[in-house]
Design a protein around this motif. Structure first.
Motif, PDB file in Angstrom:
ATOM      1  N   MET A   1       9.048   3.999 -12.852  1.00 28.58           N
ATOM      2  CA  MET A   1       9.457   2.683 -12.516  1.00 28.58           C
ATOM      3  C   MET A   1       8.892   3.370 -10.829  1.00 28.58           C
ATOM      4  O   MET A   1       8.455   2.632  -9.759  1.00 28.58           O
ATOM      5  CB  MET A   1      11.602   2.558 -12.173  1.00 28.58           C
ATOM      6  N   SER A   2       8.863   5.172 -10.012  1.00 33.58           N
ATOM      7  CA  SER A   2       8.304   5.372  -9.001  1.00 33.58           C
ATOM      8  C   SER A   2       6.920   4.747  -9.038  1.00 33.58           C
ATOM      9  O   SER A   2       6.719   4.548  -7.728  1.00 33.58           O
ATOM     10  CB  SER A   2       9.142   6.905  -9.065  1.00 33.58           C
ATOM     11  N   LYS A   3       6.257   4.790  -9.568  1.00 36.07           N
ATOM     12  CA  LYS A   3       4.749   4.554  -9.464  1.00 36.07           C
ATOM     13  C   LYS A   3       4.637   3.179  -9.553  1.00 36.07           C
ATOM     14  O   LYS A   3       3.408   2.731  -9.002  1.00 36.07           O
ATOM     15  CB  LYS A   3       4.076   5.227 -11.205  1.00 36.07           C
ATOM     16  N   VAL A   4       5.390   2.391 -10.049  1.00 37.34           N
ATOM     17  CA  VAL A   4       5.163   0.861  -9.758  1.00 37.34           C
ATOM     18  C   VAL A   4       5.819   0.426  -8.332  1.00 37.34           C
ATOM     19  O   VAL A   4       5.090  -0.277  -6.865  1.00 37.34           O
ATOM     20  CB  VAL A   4       6.426  -0.122 -10.484  1.00 37.34           C
ATOM     21  N   LYS A   5       6.672   1.316  -8.007  1.00 32.87           N
ATOM     22  CA  LYS A   5       6.776   0.898  -6.059  1.00 32.87           C
ATOM     23  C   LYS A   5       6.156   1.667  -5.279  1.00 32.87           C
ATOM     24  O   LYS A   5       5.632   0.724  -4.466  1.00 32.87           O
ATOM     25  CB  LYS A   5       8.346   1.830  -5.962  1.00 32.87           C
ATOM     26  N   GLY A   6       5.114   2.750  -5.926  1.00 31.32           N
ATOM     27  CA  GLY A   6       4.195   3.405  -4.894  1.00 31.32           C
ATOM     28  C   GLY A   6       3.082   2.231  -4.583  1.00 31.32           C
ATOM     29  O   GLY A   6       2.543   2.317  -3.535  1.00 31.32           O
ATOM     30  N   GLU A  10       1.841   0.697  -1.609  1.00 32.77           N
ATOM     31  CA  GLU A  10       0.082   0.618  -1.243  1.00 32.77           C
ATOM     32  C   GLU A  10      -0.778  -0.769  -0.879  1.00 32.77           C
ATOM     33  O   GLU A  10      -1.064  -0.959  -0.449  1.00 32.77           O
ATOM     34  CB  GLU A  10      -0.535   1.649  -1.970  1.00 32.77           C
ATOM     35  N   THR A  11      -0.329  -1.416  -1.795  1.00 38.66           N
ATOM     36  CA  THR A  11      -0.959  -2.845  -1.544  1.00 38.66           C
ATOM     37  C   THR A  11      -0.480  -3.638  -0.601  1.00 38.66           C
ATOM     38  O   THR A  11      -1.029  -3.995  -0.092  1.00 38.66           O
ATOM     39  CB  THR A  11      -0.200  -3.507  -3.153  1.00 38.66           C
ATOM     40  N   VAL A  12       0.784  -3.395  -0.113  1.00 33.58           N
ATOM     41  CA  VAL A  12       1.596  -4.473   1.072  1.00 33.58           C
ATOM     42  C   VAL A  12       0.477  -3.669   1.897  1.00 33.58           C
ATOM     43  O   VAL A  12       0.097  -4.680   3.046  1.00 33.58           O
ATOM     44  CB  VAL A  12       2.695  -4.015   1.588  1.00 33.58           C
ATOM     45  N   LYS A  18      -6.240  -2.305   6.226  1.00 37.61           N
ATOM     46  CA  LYS A  18      -7.011  -2.183   6.226  1.00 37.61           C
ATOM     47  C   LYS A  18      -8.041  -3.748   5.351  1.00 37.61           C
ATOM     48  O   LYS A  18      -9.104  -3.720   5.338  1.00 37.61           O
ATOM     49  CB  LYS A  18      -7.291  -1.815   4.449  1.00 37.61           C
ATOM     50  N   VAL A  19      -7.879  -5.126   5.355  1.00 40.07           N
ATOM     51  CA  VAL A  19      -8.242  -5.903   5.139  1.00 40.07           C
ATOM     52  C   VAL A  19      -8.326  -7.041   6.120  1.00 40.07           C
ATOM     53  O   VAL A  19      -7.715  -7.413   6.956  1.00 40.07           O
ATOM     54  CB  VAL A  19      -7.299  -7.047   4.026  1.00 40.07           C
ATOM     55  N   SER A  20      -9.420  -7.277   6.247  1.00 41.73           N
ATOM     56  CA  SER A  20     -10.261  -8.319   7.147  1.00 41.73           C
ATOM     57  C   SER A  20      -9.916  -9.779   6.843  1.00 41.73           C
ATOM     58  O   SER A  20     -10.765  -9.773   6.677  1.00 41.73           O
ATOM     59  CB  SER A  20     -11.524  -7.852   8.601  1.00 41.73           C
TER      60      SER A  20
END
Length: 63
Positions: A1-6, A10-12, A18-20
């Motif tokens: 579950m910690s991988k999903v939260k990470g 990271e996506t948020v 980082k997205v222009s």
């Protein structure tokens, strides 16, 4: 579950920093161009359909 939260964290982070993102006026211009292009394409396809339908109907009515 910690991988999903990470992954979500990271996506948020990437989406925020980082997205222009384009300006609102650029989005409006692009949307108008897509709308116009879609309408032109629909009219061309509709005209082709009408021509093929009319010509095939005429052809089949000859027999």
């Amino acid at each position: 579950m910690s991988k999903v939260k990470g992954y979500i964290d990271e996506t948020v982070e990437e989406m925020k920093n980082k997205v222009s993102w384009p300006a609102y006026s650029d989005l409006q211009n692009s949307s108008v161009l897509v709308l116009i292009g879609s309408l032109i394409f629909a009219l061309v396809v509709g005209a082709m359909d009408f021509v093929f339908d009319s010509s095939l109907s005429w052809f089949y009515n000859q027999f």
